[in-house]
Design an enzyme around this catalytic site. Sequence first.
Site, mmCIF file in Angstrom:
data_model
loop_
_atom_site.group_PDB
_atom_site.id
_atom_site.type_symbol
_atom_site.label_atom_id
_atom_site.label_comp_id
_atom_site.label_asym_id
_atom_site.label_seq_id
_atom_site.Cartn_x
_atom_site.Cartn_y
_atom_site.Cartn_z
ATOM 1 N N ALA A 1 10.110 -58.713 -17.149
ATOM 2 C CA ALA A 1 8.700 -58.702 -17.558
ATOM 3 C C ALA A 1 7.929 -57.634 -16.793
ATOM 4 O O ALA A 1 8.279 -57.280 -15.670
ATOM 5 C CB ALA A 1 8.083 -60.059 -17.274
ATOM 6 N N GLY A 2 6.891 -57.139 -17.417
ATOM 7 C CA GLY A 2 6.017 -56.186 -16.739
ATOM 8 C C GLY A 2 4.586 -56.504 -17.089
ATOM 9 O O GLY A 2 4.195 -56.400 -18.241
ATOM 10 N N HIS A 3 3.812 -56.982 -16.122
ATOM 11 C CA HIS A 3 2.418 -57.332 -16.369
ATOM 12 C C HIS A 3 1.520 -56.341 -15.639
ATOM 13 O O HIS A 3 1.599 -56.208 -14.424
ATOM 14 C CB HIS A 3 2.145 -58.763 -15.903
ATOM 15 C CG HIS A 3 2.924 -59.784 -16.685
ATOM 16 N ND1 HIS A 3 3.251 -61.027 -16.229
ATOM 17 C CD2 HIS A 3 3.450 -59.715 -17.936
ATOM 18 C CE1 HIS A 3 3.931 -61.695 -17.153
ATOM 19 N NE2 HIS A 3 4.076 -60.909 -18.193
ATOM 20 N N ARG B 1 7.521 -47.870 -26.837
ATOM 21 C CA ARG B 1 7.564 -49.083 -27.663
ATOM 22 C C ARG B 1 7.455 -48.727 -29.131
ATOM 23 O O ARG B 1 6.778 -47.760 -29.489
ATOM 24 C CB ARG B 1 6.407 -50.010 -27.283
ATOM 25 C CG ARG B 1 6.514 -50.509 -25.857
ATOM 26 C CD ARG B 1 5.369 -51.424 -25.484
ATOM 27 N NE ARG B 1 5.446 -51.769 -24.068
ATOM 28 C CZ ARG B 1 4.418 -51.801 -23.225
ATOM 29 N NH1 ARG B 1 3.201 -51.516 -23.647
ATOM 30 N NH2 ARG B 1 4.599 -52.115 -21.970
ATOM 31 N N THR C 1 6.456 -51.216 -19.176
ATOM 32 C CA THR C 1 6.071 -51.309 -17.764
ATOM 33 C C THR C 1 7.303 -51.397 -16.875
ATOM 34 O O THR C 1 7.340 -50.847 -15.781
ATOM 35 C CB THR C 1 5.215 -52.585 -17.541
ATOM 36 O OG1 THR C 1 4.240 -52.653 -18.571
ATOM 37 C CG2 THR C 1 4.533 -52.589 -16.204
ATOM 38 N N VAL D 1 -11.197 -54.291 -24.889
ATOM 39 C CA VAL D 1 -11.583 -52.966 -25.391
ATOM 40 C C VAL D 1 -11.218 -51.858 -24.401
ATOM 41 O O VAL D 1 -11.736 -50.748 -24.486
ATOM 42 C CB VAL D 1 -13.096 -52.905 -25.736
ATOM 43 C CG1 VAL D 1 -13.419 -53.817 -26.908
ATOM 44 C CG2 VAL D 1 -13.959 -53.258 -24.519
HETATM 45 P P1 IMP Z 1 16.115 -59.125 -21.887
HETATM 46 O O1 IMP Z 1 15.029 -60.133 -21.708
HETATM 47 O O2 IMP Z 1 16.110 -58.065 -20.827
HETATM 48 O O3 IMP Z 1 17.454 -59.766 -22.068
HETATM 49 O O4 IMP Z 1 15.830 -58.331 -23.254
HETATM 50 C C1 IMP Z 1 15.895 -58.980 -24.517
HETATM 51 C C2 IMP Z 1 14.826 -58.430 -25.454
HETATM 52 O O5 IMP Z 1 13.547 -58.815 -24.968
HETATM 53 C C3 IMP Z 1 14.801 -56.895 -25.546
HETATM 54 O O6 IMP Z 1 14.392 -56.528 -26.850
HETATM 55 C C4 IMP Z 1 13.711 -56.506 -24.563
HETATM 56 O O7 IMP Z 1 13.126 -55.265 -24.878
HETATM 57 C C5 IMP Z 1 12.742 -57.658 -24.770
HETATM 58 N N1 IMP Z 1 11.906 -57.900 -23.586
HETATM 59 C C6 IMP Z 1 12.256 -58.495 -22.429
HETATM 60 N N2 IMP Z 1 11.219 -58.551 -21.592
HETATM 61 C C7 IMP Z 1 10.181 -58.003 -22.237
HETATM 62 C C8 IMP Z 1 8.810 -57.801 -21.892
HETATM 63 O O8 IMP Z 1 8.314 -58.154 -20.832
HETATM 64 N N3 IMP Z 1 8.062 -57.185 -22.848
HETATM 65 C C9 IMP Z 1 8.543 -56.818 -24.066
HETATM 66 N N4 IMP Z 1 9.814 -56.990 -24.421
HETATM 67 C C10 IMP Z 1 10.615 -57.584 -23.513
#
Ligand code: IMP
Length: 433
Positions: A39-41, A304, A298, A413
């Site tokens: 994840a990237g927040h 994307r 992120t 926005v």
């Molecule tokens: P994984 O979670 O790394 O196994 O990836 C599985 C799918 O989830 C892939 O298509 C990743 O691009 C997507 N994915 C995982 N984490 C994120 C996130 O934080 N944002 C958007 N897509 C994510």
Amino acid sequence: MPATIIMGGQWGDEGKGKLTDALAATAHVVVRANGGSNAGHTVTTSDGVFKLHLVPSGVLNPDCTCVIGAGVVIDPIALLKEIDGLRERGVATSNLLISDRAHVVLPYHPALDRAEESERGDDGIGTTLRGNGPAYADKVARRGIRIADLIDEETLLRKLTREVGSKNETLTRIFGVEPLDATEVYRTLVAAGSRLRDHVTASEMVVQDALDAGKTVLVECAQGAMLDVDYGTYPFVTSSSPTAAGACQGAGIAPTQIDRVVAVYKAYSTRVGGGPFPTELMNETGNTIRERGREYGTSTGRPRRTGWFDAVAGRYVARLNGVTEIALTLLDVLDTFDEINVCTGYRLNELSVRSLPAREDLLGQVSPIFSTLAGWKRDITAAREIDDLPEAAVAYIRFIESKLGAPISLVGVGPSREQLVPVTRDSAMLGAA
Ligand code: IMP
């Protein structure tokens, strides 16, 4: 005091971090419920841009207790790097708690993630290669190593010896890649465990005590509900449940203790990696959205995929998660368009379909039915209340609200904290899809 869930309504990257940061200003506890360092927040404050991966987005509020819940898979090295990075920038991390039940992402997990992705070839999921899938696989196969094991040297050695042995067999014999050195892995993890030890606790008890004491608890999901392992675009999904139900499970909160489910949607759609994406724009419009929305991962920096808002998928998510309100982010990205499309139905083999087919090949074949709305052709980044927004932008918000069947209460926005516009609810518009 009931808790609030913040979840992604699409394929992730909807701006949940920014919203959690905003709501954390008045929260006592923020719990991260699922996912890992995939994840990237992103949170933007006057001190700059913060990119969080495992640490909950409430960390920028020094009065907030931040909990990494049992549903998260934790790469200890990545977590320590993040903690160190925050400390270097003057952000206190002493309020960070880690569930002793959370599973550990071990060095063989990214190795397996890479090997499995390369074996999938053209059908690749496009994972973040952070080892999340293999770590969750070990968890449900009941061979995972948990944070409680990581901080106990004897248990760690026993479990790691067994696991590294077995994973090395798989890595070398099946995938033909280099084995891992068990001793080196153990040493690195013991060092990491000893640095994390003071943060480790039975976090579900902390969360329950906070609720009993009438404190405000926010549960932060990673990714988005369309990446859910059960209801998302399987197999092009993540390996956890970024849903309201998953949030309860991952945080240690009962469904009856939740009173708000806030889903965050972008004003358009994006996804990263492979898999069906009915509203995808493979043209100049898609590029414009990507550049204006800074749509690059992120965690991975990957561009994307971009598309128009998909109200079919959006409504599916709103219904399955009992969404009580919506934050619509990145509306300003659409400032330059003459016309804006919203997908309000799918067509499959000349037939109109109302729900998302479970079969990936069929979902890959659906074509979107669009409604076209007028653009507003004006910079809205300075808007701070609904009256500052052009009529066409408000019409767009109301249209999406009516299609999703839940009220939109906030509109983003721009990237900074103050660029969130409260939007008056209009219940007459709801449920009209
Ligand atoms: P994984 O979670 O790394 O196994 O990836 C599985 C799918 O989830 C892939 O298509 C990743 O691009 C997507 N994915 C995982 N984490 C994120 C996130 O934080 N944002 C958007 N897509 C994510």
